[in-house]
Structure formats: C-alpha cells, structure tokens
Design a protein around this motif. Structure first.
Motif, PDB file in Angstrom:
ATOM      1  N   ALA A 190       1.476  -1.276   0.102  1.00 42.79           N
ATOM      2  CA  ALA A 190       0.082  -0.140  -0.194  1.00 42.79           C
ATOM      3  C   ALA A 190       1.053   1.296   0.079  1.00 42.79           C
ATOM      4  O   ALA A 190       0.571   2.295  -0.609  1.00 42.79           O
ATOM      5  N   PHE A 191       1.565   1.199   0.769  1.00 39.53           N
ATOM      6  CA  PHE A 191       2.827   2.270   0.759  1.00 39.53           C
ATOM      7  C   PHE A 191       4.077   2.156  -0.789  1.00 39.53           C
ATOM      8  O   PHE A 191       3.815   3.711  -0.926  1.00 39.53           O
ATOM      9  N   ALA A 192       3.901   1.243  -1.135  1.00 43.44           N
ATOM     10  CA  ALA A 192       4.809   1.906  -2.432  1.00 43.44           C
ATOM     11  C   ALA A 192       3.710   1.797  -3.381  1.00 43.44           C
ATOM     12  O   ALA A 192       3.986   2.812  -4.001  1.00 43.44           O
ATOM     13  N   THR A 193       2.181   1.923  -3.138  1.00 44.20           N
ATOM     14  CA  THR A 193       1.072   2.180  -4.528  1.00 44.20           C
ATOM     15  C   THR A 193       1.530   3.759  -3.803  1.00 44.20           C
ATOM     16  O   THR A 193       1.225   4.728  -4.490  1.00 44.20           O
ATOM     17  N   LEU A 194       1.459   4.221  -3.176  1.00 46.26           N
ATOM     18  CA  LEU A 194       1.379   5.388  -2.470  1.00 46.26           C
ATOM     19  C   LEU A 194       2.288   6.222  -2.899  1.00 46.26           C
ATOM     20  O   LEU A 194       2.424   7.175  -4.210  1.00 46.26           O
ATOM     21  N   ALA A 195       3.654   6.123  -2.873  1.00 44.68           N
ATOM     22  CA  ALA A 195       5.263   6.190  -3.526  1.00 44.68           C
ATOM     23  C   ALA A 195       5.589   6.477  -4.555  1.00 44.68           C
ATOM     24  O   ALA A 195       5.680   7.560  -4.982  1.00 44.68           O
ATOM     25  N   ALA A 196       3.944   5.635  -5.955  1.00 38.20           N
ATOM     26  CA  ALA A 196       4.381   5.652  -7.053  1.00 38.20           C
ATOM     27  C   ALA A 196       3.359   6.669  -7.467  1.00 38.20           C
ATOM     28  O   ALA A 196       3.360   6.546  -8.750  1.00 38.20           O
ATOM     29  N   GLY A 197       2.794   7.137  -6.864  1.00 36.74           N
ATOM     30  CA  GLY A 197       1.073   7.793  -7.079  1.00 36.74           C
ATOM     31  C   GLY A 197      -0.152   6.992  -7.889  1.00 36.74           C
ATOM     32  O   GLY A 197      -0.007   6.095  -8.271  1.00 36.74           O
ATOM     33  N   LEU A 198      -1.065   7.641  -7.498  1.00 37.43           N
ATOM     34  CA  LEU A 198      -2.503   6.757  -7.366  1.00 37.43           C
ATOM     35  C   LEU A 198      -2.886   7.663  -8.849  1.00 37.43           C
ATOM     36  O   LEU A 198      -3.693   6.478  -8.955  1.00 37.43           O
ATOM     37  N   ASP A 199      -2.866   7.583  -9.128  1.00 37.98           N
ATOM     38  CA  ASP A 199      -3.244   8.165 -10.893  1.00 37.98           C
ATOM     39  C   ASP A 199      -2.332   7.458 -12.106  1.00 37.98           C
ATOM     40  O   ASP A 199      -1.489   7.512 -12.258  1.00 37.98           O
ATOM     41  N   ARG A 200      -3.612   6.811 -12.051  1.00 42.77           N
ATOM     42  CA  ARG A 200      -3.382   5.849 -13.387  1.00 42.77           C
ATOM     43  C   ARG A 200      -3.988   5.999 -14.829  1.00 42.77           C
ATOM     44  O   ARG A 200      -5.223   6.396 -15.149  1.00 42.77           O
TER      45      ARG A 200
END
Length: 200
Positions: A190-200
C-alpha cells in the motif's frame, strides 16, 4: 524517582481502564457499558475514570490511539535522510512487530469500531488528533515549511493504514488474528502504491 513512579502508576491505571472497557464491550455489548461499570471492572472510583477519559467511547478507542501514537513516535525517530513515505512505512512496520498491535486486544477494538456506529464520532475525534500529530512530525522533517503537504501525507498515510487493516480483518474469522506476515506485506504494498502515485 517518585515522579517516575507516579507516571508509571498513571499509565497502568489508564491501561486498566481501557482494558476493562474492552472486556465489558466484548462480553455485554457496547450499549450495556457505562462509565460506572468500567470503573467497577477496573476497581477504581468513578472519579478516577473521568480523570482519564471523558466517556466510555473514548476509553474503548484508547487502544487504537495508543497504536497511532506509537507510529508517530517511531516516525520521529527515523533517520532524517529517509523520505517521508519511506519513514512512515518503516515506522508502521516497526510498531506492527510489537505484540500489542497484532494482538487480540487491538484486533478486538478494530472489529468493534467496524460494527458499532455509536463509536464513529469518537473514532473521528481520535483520527483528527492522530492526523494533527503526524502532520506536525512530518512538518518538522521537511527542509522547507509546507503545511498542505504535511497534512495530506498524514491523512493519506492513516487512511492507507485503515484500509489495509480493514481488508486484513475481512480475511479472518471473528475470533482469530489473521497472519501478521500478510499484514506486513499488504502495508508495504500500500505504501509503495502511494509512493508511486495514485493517478492511473
């Protein structure tokens, strides 16, 4: 020395009250818990209860507040060269390695908050205080002041943790604690997802 003893006694009394509140809620239902019954269960005077908590709801959610306070303290202690999200993830994982976070007591409180709408106002109050404390810690870490960034990070981090814990609990029965290694992996993801950015 005397000051240290007094502080330890206060912490022990607070812990006894929140545990008494949880025992009663699990045994008899939240609607049947009162401040008087919590004080009796913890073997203290009613006045003592109100020295520590303003309501039964606050006492019930104190365990969750303790966990969040531990995350903030661990975050403050992380090396300054770590990025904010990396330090947050490591702080969360560090606290999870302690017995109290994955233990039955903490899980029981999480399940109570999911099942009891009456706890929502106090839950929101606790959450707001947690987010303010974490935002302040994040702000201290930044090279330049950025209140919006600090508050967004704090709010998003705790929301991420709540969602992850909720999904973790959904995969277990009412009386069991799901595997901690699953939770650790999900928190990291989950924190890796945040770090990568939520915009897809």
């Amino acid at each position: 020395m005397a000051e240290g003893r007094r502080e330890r006694k206060k912490l022990a009394t607070r812990a006894a009250l929140r545990r008494a509140a949880l025992r009663l809620a699990l045994r008899d239902g939240i609607e049947n818990v009162t401040a008087e019954r919590i004080a009796d269960e913890a073997d203290v005077a009613l006045r003592t209860f109100f020295n520590y908590f303003s309501s039964k709801e606050e006492a019930l959610l104190a365990t969750a507040a303790v966990g969040a306070e531990a995350v903030v303290a661990c975050f403050r202690a992380r090396p300054r060269e770590e990025s904010v999200l990396h330090a947050l993830r490591e702080a969360v994982l560090e606290v999870m390695d302690r017995d109290d976070v994955a233990g039955h007591e903490h899980v029981a409180v999480l399940r109570l908050t999911r099942a009891a709408p009456s706890l929502l106002p106090q839950q929101l109050s606790v959450l707001a205080a947690q987010e303010r404390a974490l935002a302040a810690a994040i702000g201290e870490r930044l090279a330049a002041p950025d209140e919006a960034y600090a508050r967004l990070c704090a709010t998003t981090a705790f929301a991420t943790l709540r969602v992850t814990l909720d999904l973790w609990l959904e995969g277990s029965g009412d009386d069991e604690v799901p595997p901690l290694d699953v939770l650790r992996a999900e928190v990291s993801r989950a924190f890796a997802t945040l770090a990568a950015g939520l915009d897809r």
